[in-house]
Design an enzyme around this catalytic site. Structure first.
Site, PDB file in Angstrom:
ATOM      1  N   ASP A 114      20.882 -77.692 -76.786  1.00  0.00           N
ATOM      2  CA  ASP A 114      21.655 -78.076 -78.134  1.00  0.00           C
ATOM      3  C   ASP A 114      20.776 -79.283 -78.625  1.00  0.00           C
ATOM      4  O   ASP A 114      21.533 -79.755 -79.551  1.00  0.00           O
ATOM      5  CB  ASP A 114      22.937 -78.647 -77.680  1.00  0.00           C
ATOM      6  CG  ASP A 114      24.039 -77.373 -77.284  1.00  0.00           C
ATOM      7  OD1 ASP A 114      23.906 -76.416 -78.306  1.00  0.00           O
ATOM      8  OD2 ASP A 114      24.801 -77.677 -76.716  1.00  0.00           O
ATOM      9  N   ASP A 173      25.999 -69.566 -79.271  1.00  0.00           N
ATOM     10  CA  ASP A 173      25.764 -70.921 -79.685  1.00  0.00           C
ATOM     11  C   ASP A 173      24.127 -71.172 -79.967  1.00  0.00           C
ATOM     12  O   ASP A 173      23.720 -71.969 -80.828  1.00  0.00           O
ATOM     13  CB  ASP A 173      26.263 -72.209 -79.092  1.00  0.00           C
ATOM     14  CG  ASP A 173      27.737 -71.801 -78.684  1.00  0.00           C
ATOM     15  OD1 ASP A 173      27.946 -70.597 -78.235  1.00  0.00           O
ATOM     16  OD2 ASP A 173      28.574 -72.552 -78.545  1.00  0.00           O
TER      17      ASP A 173
END
Length: 395
Positions: A114, A173
């Site tokens: 991320d 994601d």
């Protein structure tokens, strides 16, 4: 393909005709930014500790803050940069710089996929607006850290370490972090960052989508890229369409088209948009339930904000559906700016939006504000403002 897109256009025209209030409402960006300034001044007042990043509200009503290694740590600084971008007020530049630099140590973090969220949202916006070379160098190191999670034997960027019985899970994601790698490839001249992003996107395109172009949340890989399982972590069921995941897919493949100009990515983004906009469970105000297969349950303002921002960019690339995407995004933003979803000034622990869902299966962050809902809402407002002023989007 043309028949599918024509069907989508006709369906949305029916929506627009049936809902004149949302379709014709005026969205006052200046007013919404002024409101956001008031809320975020309150946030800055209550957050003096740069090691505790605004995240949400806990079940007891107190602020829920998280450390810099949490995947959401970059969104607050990124939102502050958006306020600076619109207002040009040095107050916001100074605040954005402080909260951006607070994430600096994550440039060496190789344990997460991320880093795009964590580094590119604050440092990327900061560098775009100020050209501060410190931001550039931090991001270049961070991109190399992120690239360590790509294993060519699997052909994808690994999401989580030690997840259940599967060793190599990949979530939709991940598509959101490729923009960071594309930037680093262009800035540094390191083509491997470009290439691994394309390989990841192609394998995700191949394995993450159903026939109706809805996306699975988690695909678990084995050696040589073999798909072992298709699961969910935050959705209703393995077979359901978790709403924010559909937003990540739409937004991520729109970016892929922007960066590569490969029309297969544009086609996929438009098909995901078709799935979302024509879904029978999409409410009239265009704010989706937390999962498209959970009608009547909690809404997810964060999913709407991501989708709205993605649709606004997609509207700049689509030949047939530009107005469809723009008008739907406007309807979403108009709903989010209404009292139903936007908090009164001084409430909501100074977050802008109410009614988001983090992970309902884990009873975590259900029907609360979320820092990334605010971030993508502000991003979408700025994109809407540029488009209505007939100016190009900036990235």
């Amino acid at each position: 393909m043309k028949n599918i897109l024509k069907t989508a256009v006709l369906a949305t025209l029916v929506f627009l005709m049936a809902e004149p209030t949302l379709a014709q409402a005026q969205l006052n960006v200046a007013k919404e930014i002024k409101y956001a300034e008031a809320q975020y001044k309150g946030m800055l007042f209550t957050h003096k500790d740069l090691s505790k990043f605004p995240q949400s509200i806990s079940t007891d009503g107190n602020a829920r803050d998280m450390p810099s290694e949490w995947w959401c740590s970059g969104f607050f600084g990124g939102s502050l940069w958006y306020l600076y971008e619109y207002t040009k007020d040095d107050y916001w530049r100074k605040a954005a710089h402080k909260w951006t630099m607070a994430v600096e140590k994550e440039k060496a973090n190789t344990s997460t996929h991320d880093l795009g969220f964590m580094l590119y949202c604050p440092f990327g916006n900061g560098y775009r607006l100020t050209k501060n070379p410190i931001y550039k160098n931090i991001m270049l190191q961070g991109a190399q850290s992120l690239a360590t999670r790509f294993n060519p034997r699997y052909g994808v960027i690994k999401s989580w370490d030690g997840w259940k019985e599967y060793d190599y899970p990949v979530i939709i994601d991940n598509m959101m972090n490729l923009e960071f790698l594309f930037w680093a490839a262009k800035t540094s001249g390191d083509k491997k960052l470009y290439d691994l992003s394309v390989v990841h996107a192609d394998n995700t395109l191949r394995n993450h989508f159903r026939d109706d172009y809805s996306s699975y949340h988690v695909v678990c890989y084995g050696e040589a890229g073999k798909v072992l399982a298709k699961k969910t972590h935050q959705g209703l069921a393995d077979s359901s369409a978790w709403s924010r995941g559909q937003g990540w897919a739409l937004y991520g493949y729109t970016v892929m088209y922007r960066e590569t100009k490969n029309k297969k990515y544009l086609e996929l983004a438009e098909n995901v948009a078709k799935f979302v906009l024509n879904h029978p469970n999409l409410p009239k105000d265009k704010i989706p339930y937390w999962d498209f297969n959970a009608p009547g349950e909690e809404r997810d303002a964060s999913a709407a904000a991501v989708i709205a921002s993605g649709l606004l960019e997609l509207s700049q690339y689509s030949n047939l559906n530009s107005k469809l995407y723009f008008n739907t995004a406007k309807m979403m933003l108009t709903s989010l700016a209404s009292p139903t979803y936007k908090a009164k000034i001084g409430t909501n622990r100074s977050f802008i939006l109410k009614h988001s869902v983090g992970s309902k299966p884990h009873q975590s962050e259900v029907n609360v504000p979320l820092v990334y809902a605010d971030y993508y809402y502000l991003e979408a407002l700025l994109r809407y403002d540029l488009i209505t002023k007939k100016r190009k989007l900036v990235f």
